[in-house]
Design a protein around this motif. Structure first.
Motif, PDB file in Angstrom:
ATOM      1  N   THR A  30      48.579  39.382  28.760  1.00  0.00           N
ATOM      2  CA  THR A  30      47.578  38.337  28.559  1.00  0.00           C
ATOM      3  C   THR A  30      46.253  38.945  28.134  1.00  0.00           C
ATOM      4  O   THR A  30      45.606  38.483  27.186  1.00  0.00           O
ATOM      5  CB  THR A  30      47.390  37.511  29.837  1.00  0.00           C
ATOM      6  N   SER A  31      45.847  40.006  28.826  1.00  0.00           N
ATOM      7  CA  SER A  31      44.585  40.662  28.510  1.00  0.00           C
ATOM      8  C   SER A  31      44.590  41.242  27.099  1.00  0.00           C
ATOM      9  O   SER A  31      43.592  41.171  26.378  1.00  0.00           O
ATOM     10  CB  SER A  31      44.309  41.778  29.530  1.00  0.00           C
ATOM     11  N   GLN A  95      38.381  44.848  33.404  1.00  0.00           N
ATOM     12  CA  GLN A  95      38.320  43.412  33.135  1.00  0.00           C
ATOM     13  C   GLN A  95      36.974  42.850  33.579  1.00  0.00           C
ATOM     14  O   GLN A  95      36.382  42.006  32.896  1.00  0.00           O
ATOM     15  CB  GLN A  95      39.451  42.686  33.875  1.00  0.00           C
ATOM     16  N   THR A  98      34.422  43.758  31.039  1.00  0.00           N
ATOM     17  CA  THR A  98      34.532  42.897  29.855  1.00  0.00           C
ATOM     18  C   THR A  98      33.850  41.557  30.108  1.00  0.00           C
ATOM     19  O   THR A  98      33.083  41.064  29.273  1.00  0.00           O
ATOM     20  CB  THR A  98      36.010  42.663  29.493  1.00  0.00           C
ATOM     21  N   ARG A 111      36.711  47.171  26.548  1.00  0.00           N
ATOM     22  CA  ARG A 111      38.058  46.964  26.023  1.00  0.00           C
ATOM     23  C   ARG A 111      38.774  48.302  25.803  1.00  0.00           C
ATOM     24  O   ARG A 111      39.991  48.395  25.967  1.00  0.00           O
ATOM     25  CB  ARG A 111      37.997  46.177  24.710  1.00  0.00           C
ATOM     26  N   VAL A 114      40.156  49.232  29.134  1.00  0.00           N
ATOM     27  CA  VAL A 114      41.392  48.497  29.378  1.00  0.00           C
ATOM     28  C   VAL A 114      42.543  49.136  28.603  1.00  0.00           C
ATOM     29  O   VAL A 114      43.671  49.244  29.099  1.00  0.00           O
ATOM     30  CB  VAL A 114      41.234  47.009  28.984  1.00  0.00           C
ATOM     31  N   PHE A 173      38.093  36.442  31.218  1.00  0.00           N
ATOM     32  CA  PHE A 173      38.393  37.842  31.545  1.00  0.00           C
ATOM     33  C   PHE A 173      38.093  38.154  33.007  1.00  0.00           C
ATOM     34  O   PHE A 173      38.781  38.978  33.626  1.00  0.00           O
ATOM     35  CB  PHE A 173      37.621  38.775  30.614  1.00  0.00           C
ATOM     36  N   LEU A 176      41.092  37.128  34.903  1.00  0.00           N
ATOM     37  CA  LEU A 176      42.139  38.141  34.785  1.00  0.00           C
ATOM     38  C   LEU A 176      41.880  39.310  35.725  1.00  0.00           C
ATOM     39  O   LEU A 176      42.812  39.867  36.312  1.00  0.00           O
ATOM     40  CB  LEU A 176      42.223  38.653  33.342  1.00  0.00           C
ATOM     41  N   SER A 180      44.471  40.542  38.588  1.00  0.00           N
ATOM     42  CA  SER A 180      44.975  41.916  38.640  1.00  0.00           C
ATOM     43  C   SER A 180      44.648  42.564  39.978  1.00  0.00           C
ATOM     44  O   SER A 180      45.420  43.379  40.495  1.00  0.00           O
ATOM     45  CB  SER A 180      44.403  42.744  37.486  1.00  0.00           C
TER      46      SER A 180
END
Length: 392
Positions: A30-31, A95, A98, A111, A114, A173, A176, A180
Motif C-alpha cells: 500500500t505504501s 511513514q 512522510t 520516501r 521507506v 501516510f 499507514l 505498521s
C-alpha cells in the motif's frame, strides 16, 4: 500443493505469525503504490508538476533496485526474524516522516527511507513465511503472502486514497505508520527467533545467475514491469485528464483493480495447475489491455474491464515469478535470489516511471499506455528461449 497426510498441522501461533506477515505485506505494498493514487493531491499541495511527483516514485524504485542485493547480503549475517522486526520499525518511522514532511525534499528523503525498508522486507517476506510453516504448508504460506500483496490493491490503496481525500495525503501516510506499528507489536510476540545461517557472500552471487530459469525470470521481469509502470504510475492523472472521470469514479476503478488483483492471487493455484506456460499468458493479459486503454477512455465500463484484466494478470505474473525463484533456491540463497528479483522488479518500476514522465512531458498521458503495452509485448520473444520448464 495439498497438505501431506500425517503431517503435523501448523499451530495457532504459526498461523497468527503468517497472518501478521501477510498484513505487513499489505501495508508495504500500500505504501509503495499509494503515491500513484494520490499523485494529483501531492502535486497540488507541494506546488510541483506531475513529473516531479513521478520522480519521487522513480527514486524510491531506484533505491530498492540498487540496495536490495547489497543490503540482503549484509543482512544474511543476522537472524532473519530479528532483521525483519528492525525493518518494520524503520518502515514505521519513515511513514511518520512522510506524513510530517513540509516540502518536496523532505518528502523525497522520507520516501527513500521507506525504500530501504522495502528493499529488505520483500527479500525476506516469502522465504520467512515459508520457514514459519511445516513443510506440508509451505506452498500455502507463499500463496498467503502473495494474497497479502493483493489486499493492498483490494483495500489498502482504495482506503488509502479515501483517507487521503478526507484527511489529506499526509494523513493517509500517518495512518499507514500507525498500522505498521501495530503489526510490529504483533510480530514481536508471534515471530519465533530464527537461527543464524551461513552468511551469503558477494562472491556467491554469480553462481545464482548461472541458473537459466532464474535468468529468464529476471529478464522478463525487467521488460514486463517497465512496460506496466510506464502506464500505471500515471493512471490517476490518465483517468482524470484523459478519461475525464471525477474523484468518485476514479476511486471506484481503483477498488475494481484491487478486487481483480485479489482474484488473480486466489485463482493462481488453479491457473498454474492447468496452464503449462502461464507467464506468457500473464504478459499478454497486461500488454493488450494497455494498448486498448486510450481508445476505451470514453467508456467507463470498458475501462473497468480492461483495468480488471490488467490487475489479475499482473498479480498472477508476480506470484508465478516469486514461486519459481523460491523453488529454484535454498537457504540464504533464496533471500538473495529474491533480493535480485525485488531489485530488478523495482528497476522496472523506476525505468517505467521515468519513461512515463518523459512521455507525459513530450507527448501526452495516453502515450504512456501505448508505450507500456508495446514494452510488455516485447517481452514475449524471451519465452522462445528454453528456460523455465513447463508445468507438468
Amino acid at each position: 500443493m495439498n497438505p501431506l497426510p500425517h503431517a503435523s498441522p501448523p499451530t495457532l501461533r504459526q498461523w497468527a505469525a503468517l497472518l501478521a506477515l501477510t498484513l505487513a505485506a499489505a501495508v508495504f505494498n500500500t505504501s509503495e503504490f499509494l503515491p500513484t493514487a494520490l499523485l494529483t493531491s501531492i502535486q497540488q499541495d507541494m506546488g510541483c508538476t506531475e513529473s516531479s511527483v513521478g520522480m519521487v516514485i522513480s527514486a524510491y524504485a531506484w533505491v530498492v533496485t540498487l540496495l536490495s542485493l547489497p543490503l540482503m547480503v549484509l543482512a544474511s549475517r543476522f537472524s532473519m526474524s530479528r532483521t525483519m522486526l528492525w525493518v518494520i520499525a524503520l518502515f514505521c518511522a519513515m511513514q511518520a516522516c512522510t506524513g510530517l514532511s513540509q516540502n518536496y525534499w523532505s518528502l523525497l528523503a522520507s520516501r527513500l527511507g521507506v525504500a530501504c525498508a522495502h528493499a529488505l522486507f520483500w527479500s525476506m517476506a516469502s522465504p520467512l513465511a515459508v520457514r514459519q510453516m511445516p513443510p506440508s504448508h509451505q506452498a500455502i504460506a507463499l500463496g498467503t503472502i502473495s494474497v497479502g500483496s493483493s489486499v493492498a490493491m483490494v483495500a489498502g490503496i482504495p482506503l488509502g486514497r479515501t483517507a487521503g481525500l478526507l484527511l489529506g495525503w499526509r494523513g493517509a501516510f500517518l495512518c499507514l505508520g500507525a498500522l505498521s506499528g501495530a503489526t510490529l507489536a504483533a510480530l514481536l510476540f508471534l515471530l519465533p527467533p530464527s537461527p543464524r545461517e551461513k552468511p551469503f557472500t558477494f562472491q556467491e552471487v554469480p553462481g545464482l545467475l548461472k541458473e537459466r530459469s532464474l535468468r529468464q525470470i529476471y529478464l522478463v521481469t525487467i521488460l514486463a514491469i517497465t512496460g506496466y509502470f510506464c502506464a500505471m504510475s500515471y493512471q490517476d492523472a490518465f483517468l482524470a485528464k484523459v478519461a475525464r472521470l471525477d474523484e468518485t469514479a476514479i476511486t471506484g476503478l481503483f477498488f475494481i483493480q484491487g478486487t481483480a488483483s485479489m482474484a488473480g492471487g486466489l485463482l493462481f493455484p488453479f491457473c498454474a495447475a492447468r496452464f503449462r506456460h502461464l507467464l506468457p499468458l500473464t504478459v499478454l493479459g497486461m500488454g493488450i489491455p494497455l494498448l486498448l486503454l486510450p481508445s476505451a477512455a470514453p467508456f467507463l465500463l470498458l475501462l473497468a474491464l480492461l483495468y480488471a484484466i490488467l490487475s489479475m494478470a499482473n498479480t498472477a505474473f508476480n506470484v508465478d515469478c516469486q514461486s519459481e525463484v523460491v523453488k529454484s533456491t535454498r537457504g540464504n540463497a533464496s533471500t538473495v535470489a529474491m533480493a535480485i528479483f525485488s531489485g530488478l522488479f523495482n528497476l522496472g518500476i523506476a525505468m517505467g516511471t521515468l519513461a512515463g514522465a518523459g512521455i507525459c512531458s513530450s507527448l501526452n498521458l495516453a502515450g504512456t499506455a501505448i508505450a507500456g503495452g508495446l514494452l510488455l509485448l516485447a517481452a514475449l520473444p524471451l519465452f522462445l528461449v528454453k528456460g523455465t520448464p513447463p508445468r507438468p
